[in-house]
Scaffold this motif. Structure first.
Motif, mmCIF file in Angstrom:
data_model
loop_
_atom_site.group_PDB
_atom_site.id
_atom_site.type_symbol
_atom_site.label_atom_id
_atom_site.label_comp_id
_atom_site.label_asym_id
_atom_site.label_seq_id
_atom_site.Cartn_x
_atom_site.Cartn_y
_atom_site.Cartn_z
ATOM 1 N N ARG A 755 -1.941 -9.107 -10.858
ATOM 2 C CA ARG A 755 -0.510 -9.555 -11.347
ATOM 3 C C ARG A 755 0.249 -8.294 -11.658
ATOM 4 O O ARG A 755 1.397 -8.346 -11.551
ATOM 5 N N LYS A 756 -0.347 -7.371 -12.280
ATOM 6 C CA LYS A 756 0.644 -6.033 -12.717
ATOM 7 C C LYS A 756 1.002 -4.937 -11.887
ATOM 8 O O LYS A 756 1.332 -3.988 -12.312
ATOM 9 N N GLY A 757 0.100 -5.141 -10.584
ATOM 10 C CA GLY A 757 0.055 -4.225 -9.678
ATOM 11 C C GLY A 757 -0.509 -3.039 -10.135
ATOM 12 O O GLY A 757 -0.008 -1.827 -9.678
ATOM 13 N N LEU A 758 -1.633 -3.019 -10.774
ATOM 14 C CA LEU A 758 -2.518 -1.800 -11.461
ATOM 15 C C LEU A 758 -3.430 -1.274 -10.396
ATOM 16 O O LEU A 758 -3.784 0.187 -10.949
ATOM 17 N N TYR A 759 -3.816 -1.782 -9.286
ATOM 18 C CA TYR A 759 -4.717 -1.348 -8.674
ATOM 19 C C TYR A 759 -4.219 -0.533 -7.591
ATOM 20 O O TYR A 759 -3.419 -0.975 -6.373
ATOM 21 N N ASN A 760 -4.595 0.714 -7.525
ATOM 22 C CA ASN A 760 -4.477 1.791 -6.334
ATOM 23 C C ASN A 760 -5.890 2.483 -5.610
ATOM 24 O O ASN A 760 -6.353 3.077 -6.596
ATOM 25 N N ALA A 761 -6.354 1.976 -4.724
ATOM 26 C CA ALA A 761 -7.540 2.503 -4.399
ATOM 27 C C ALA A 761 -7.381 4.154 -4.251
ATOM 28 O O ALA A 761 -8.583 4.790 -4.235
ATOM 29 N N GLN A 762 -6.346 4.436 -3.681
ATOM 30 C CA GLN A 762 -6.115 5.929 -3.629
ATOM 31 C C GLN A 762 -6.525 6.793 -4.718
ATOM 32 O O GLN A 762 -6.881 7.945 -4.720
#
Length: 894
Positions: A755-762
């Motif tokens: 929802r908050k766009g918090l996941y960044n695999a990099q």
């Protein structure tokens, strides 16, 4: 004694083991007689009151087999037959005993006018019928003795039966467990499915790649299928709808110019424990309504006429035809309608046998739709009520809703079926019209809510308005049912809160949870006889039909002698699996190693990839950094990838490439072995599951509806390494956190990150050296030296396309929890105590409990209490009398 006719005939025609010639009991060779004298002898035997009781059950069973060798196979000497040839007469000898009970069951249900359940499913993974039926009848060892007397191994005969190709994954295995529990509980419950000529496919591995081969599961015959050609149904398709007026001046819709296909039923008996109740799974095969179109033939186009016939019969040719092209989509839609039309036509016909009018219909019939595949049952039942029975819309709709119920099995939006309106209008024009009517009525009923939520109608409509209008089949199933359930506590809550929240607010009383279960007879008592014997020795035999009694095992988990026996059973099962692994893959495994098992359909959300990444991490730590591997592990994978699912098939290839590198590296010194067992099926699962030490249940949280493999593995003494997902949560609650290895993000964390766009695999890649090393090895061809760039797609998918399944977020905690597994496994007394407690506390996950909840809350069929069913006695099975009016009863079954 009123013995079955088959027993009398078998007794009259005694056979010599040496020659296969008939002999009279304790007398010389029986002279060839005329038919009349044979009949006289039979009548004389029937009148004897003290002859048959002196015959041993083994003799009766042997005579039945010999009779089928002579009169079915038309052969003489049984000693000349191999295991494949013996499969049919052995199966038919057992089937004869089952048929009597099948007729008795039907008479009992019909005499009481009991309400019946009809379970509609595209899949039923029944496994091997002979083994299951011998087990539930209690005559496995008796059959072993009989076959040994003619120099044949029962195990060799059982191995010749191919698994019934009627399913693919958990959906079909669950349906099979439900049917077995219904019969064991004495409930009138029947399955309806398609009699697929070929199963999904037979999986072969070539160079690490999955190759699909035709699954000719009927190659050795299907003796337990009882043909019912006299119950054939004519199924309409295509055509058009015309409007006319009836005799009262009312407008009626008439479906005309249809193309008809025949549905030819066969019954597969489902034997409950003890054989007291025998229900059946009715399977329909598609046949052309005529051999071919004579008009086309007369025009000289014979080839086209034959092609049209073959096209009709393709409907039941194979499970799940590919829907990647329009012709495949059409065939799949036709297949789903074929199932529901055959089922509805058959169950309505059965209702009509004993009832006038349809006011009682919901009190005598319950229809359960297993996922969205059979959701056309709502429209088809409406069509039958209105078009064929002459009911008015309001009454037809009230009866339909009160009869139908729907089980949801997935939270993945792409798995909730949608069909193009244009395709539906062409294939099923009358049903499309009815669906429009159902939708109009529904939207009108909620119009008052549109003032506060103007978008409600769009969200809940059965018709999805878009450039290409779609029919939302899940919406049709929900609107047309009186009950909707999920299959695990978390899943059921997510169905209400995220999948269809609008419907849950409109009708909260319709939604409930029915946590899945598995049948303990096939998945523990039969497949793990060593553990079953230990349980019975320790707490008695009643647990077989009341799994909650396993709680009595808890106090023995602290007993050193019991734990030693428990480990001995597990080691025996591991030795058996190790042989299978070597025979099928050539991989020699260390049987004292920890057996780490992940067996399920190959899918990105089930995260076999995460498991492989962890194996790579352990391998790299050992060979690149000199980290000692404390506990040797054998990693066992099995599962099929859908033929059109490229990524899943690539994961299978990755497993094989990693196995090739790890297994051949002398630095590993048998510390890690990786094996992929091809062609995963019920009979293979029955060998893998009892041998597992660790059960991998590592789906991305919120994506697995329930799972049933997790239950089977825990029931057989494997400890779960799992995410907080599906039924894992309830297993964790039952067995205790200290006996479960939990890791990974939870649903609410994942939802917040999305929802908050918090996941960044990099970021996860950059900040964790071990994670970085794993990803770099995939990108650098370390596991594909002869195939450059083969696994680069994994790096791209995870680092640059969002990592939809949160592999990198969960990998560190997955690695860490496995270190805890190693520590515990080093202490075998601790480990076996944890494993024993898993078995002791798994009683909730019996499908008997699940069925009792469905019966009480949704189907309203009895009995509602779990009965104690004693172990069956061979004498009763082999000498029971048929129903008093067997000649009349034979027409009653279905």
């Amino acid at each position: 004694m009123n013995a079955p006719l088959g027993v009398k005939v078998a007794y009259l025609y005694r056979w010599s083991n040496e020659t296969g010639e008939p002999r009279a009991k304790r007398e010389g060779p029986l002279r060839r007689t005329s038919q009349s004298s044979a009949v006289t002898g039979l009548e004389s035997m029937a009148s004897s009151s003290n002859l048959l009781p002196n015959v041993r059950p083994a003799e009766l069973l042997r005579e039945a087999i010999y009779r089928h060798i002579r009169y079915t196979l038309v052969l003489r000497n049984p000693r000349l037959l191999g295991p494949v040839e013996l499969l049919t007469p052995v199966s038919l000898a057992v089937r004869d005993r089952i048929v009597d009970r099948m007729i008795e069951t039907e008479e009992r249900v019909r005499s009481k006018d009991s309400k019946r359940l009809y379970y509609l499913s595209m899949e039923f993974l029944m496994g091997r019928s002979l083994n299951d039926n011998l087990h539930n009848l209690g005559i496995t060892e008796l059959m072993r003795e009989v076959l040994a007397s003619i120099g044949m191994s029962l195990d060799d005969v059982l191995a010749c039966e191919l698994d019934a190709g009627l399913g693919n994954g958990g959906l079909g295995r669950l349906a099979a467990c439900f049917l077995e529990s219904l019969a064991t509980l004495g409930m009138p419950g029947y399955g309806y499915g398609i009699d697929y000529e070929y199963g999904l496919f037979r999986q072969e591995i070539n160079g690490g790649f999955q190759r699909e081969k035709p699954d000719r599961w009927k190659a050795n015959g299907t003796p337990f299928e009882i043909g019912r050609p006299d119950r054939a149904l004519s199924i309409p398709l295509y055509g058009r709808v015309e409007t006319s007026r009836d005799n009262h001046g009312n407008l009626r819709q008439i479906w005309t110019s249809q193309k008809f296909v025949l549905g030819i039923p066969s019954d597969m008996p489902v034997v409950g424990w003890g054989g007291e109740t025998v229900n059946f799974l009715r399977l329909f095969a598609a046949r052309a309504s005529e051999d071919f179109d004579i008009e086309i033939f007369n025009r000289g186009d014979y080839i086209r006429a034959v092609e049209q016939k073959i096209g009709n019969e393709n409907i039941s040719r194979v499970l799940y035809p590919s829907d990647s092209v329009m012709s495949g989509k059409e065939l799949r839609l036709v297949q789903e309608y074929f199932l529901v039309a055959c089922a509805i036509g058959d169950l309505v016909r059965r209702y009509d046998l004993d009832h006038k009018g349809y006011e009682q219909f919901p009190s005598k019939v319950a229809i359960q739709m297993n996922d969205t595949h059979p959701s056309l049952a709502v429209a088809e039942l409406m069509r039958v009520f209105i078009d064929e029975k002459g009911l008015e819309w309001e009454q037809a709709w009230e009866l339909t809703q009160a009869t139908c119920a729907y089980t949801n099995h997935t939270l993945l939006p792409e798995a909730l079926e949608r069909w193009s309106v244009s395709l539906m209008e062409r294939v099923l024009p009358r049903h499309m019209q009815l669906i429009y009517g159902i939708n109009h009525q529904f939207l009108r009923s909620i119009s008052e809510y549109s003032f506060t939520d103007p978008d409600l109608m769009r969200r809940t409509s059965i018709i999805e308005e878009a450039a290409d209008k779609q029919v939302r089949m899940a919406h049709l199933a929900i609107i047309g049912s009186h009950a909707v359930n999920g299959v695990a506590a978390l899943h059921s809550e997510l169905v209400k809160s995220t999948l269809v929240p609008d419907f849950a607010k409109l009708w909260p009383e319709r939604f409930s949870n029915k946590t899945n279960g598995v049948a303990p007879r096939p998945w523990l008592h039969k497949s793990n006889p060593g553990l079953a014997a230990l349980l019975t020795e320790t707490i008695g035999e009643r647990w077989v039909t009341d799994l909650s009694l396993l709680r009595g095992l808890q106090k023995f988990a602290d007993d050193a002698a019991f734990r030693a026996k428990f480990r001995e059973v597990k080691q025996h099962n591991k030795n058996r699996l190790a042989k299978v692994i070597f025979d099928q893959t050539g991989v020699q495994v260390y049987t004292s190693s920890l057996f780490d098992v992940q067996i399920k359909r190959i899918h990105e959300y089930k995260r076999q990839l995460l498991n492989v990444m962890r194996i790579i991490d352990q391998y790299l730590q050992c060979v690149d950094h000199g980290v000692e591997i404390k506990v040797p592990r054998t990693f066992v994978f099995a599962g099929k990838a859908a033929p059109g699912y490229w990524a899943a098939k690539q994961i299978i290839k990755l497993i094989h490439n990693v196995a090739s590198v790890v297994n051949s590296d002398p630095r590993m010194k048998d510390r890690i072995k990786v094996a992929f067992l091809p062609d995963y099926r019920v009979s293979l699962a029955e060998i893998i599951i009892p041998a597992a030490d660790v059960s991998e249940q590592i789906s991305t949280a919120g994506m697995e509806a329930s799972g049933t493999g997790n239950m089977k593995l825990s029931m057989n003494g494997a400890l779960t390494v799992g995410t907080y997902d599906g039924a894992n949560i309830e297993i964790l609650e039952e067995v205790g956190e200290e006996n479960f290895y939990l890791f990974g993000l939870r649903v609410e964390q994942i939802e917040e990150m999305k929802r908050k766009g918090l996941y960044n695999a990099q970021e996860y890649y950059a900040k964790n050296e071990r994670t970085k090393a794993v990803m770099d090895s995939l990108g650098s061809d370390r596991f594909s030296p002869q195939e450059p760039g083969l696994f680069r797609w994994i790096v791209d998918e995870i680092l640059y396309r969002g990592d939809r399944y949160f592999h990198l977020a969960d990998l560190p905690s997955y690695v860490e929890i496995n270190e805890s597994v190693d520590e515990d496994y080093l202490d075998q007394e601790l480990w076996s105590r944890k494993a024993a407690i898993n078995v002791a506390r798994i009683g909730k996950f019996s499908s008997d409990r699940t069925i009792l909840e469905y019966a009480r809350d949704i189907w309203h069929i009895g009995p509602f209490e779990q009965p104690w069913v004693p172990k069956p006695k061979p004498e009763a099975i082999l000498t029971a009398a048929p129903p008093a009016s067997a000649s009349e009863s034979s027409s009653v079954v279905g």
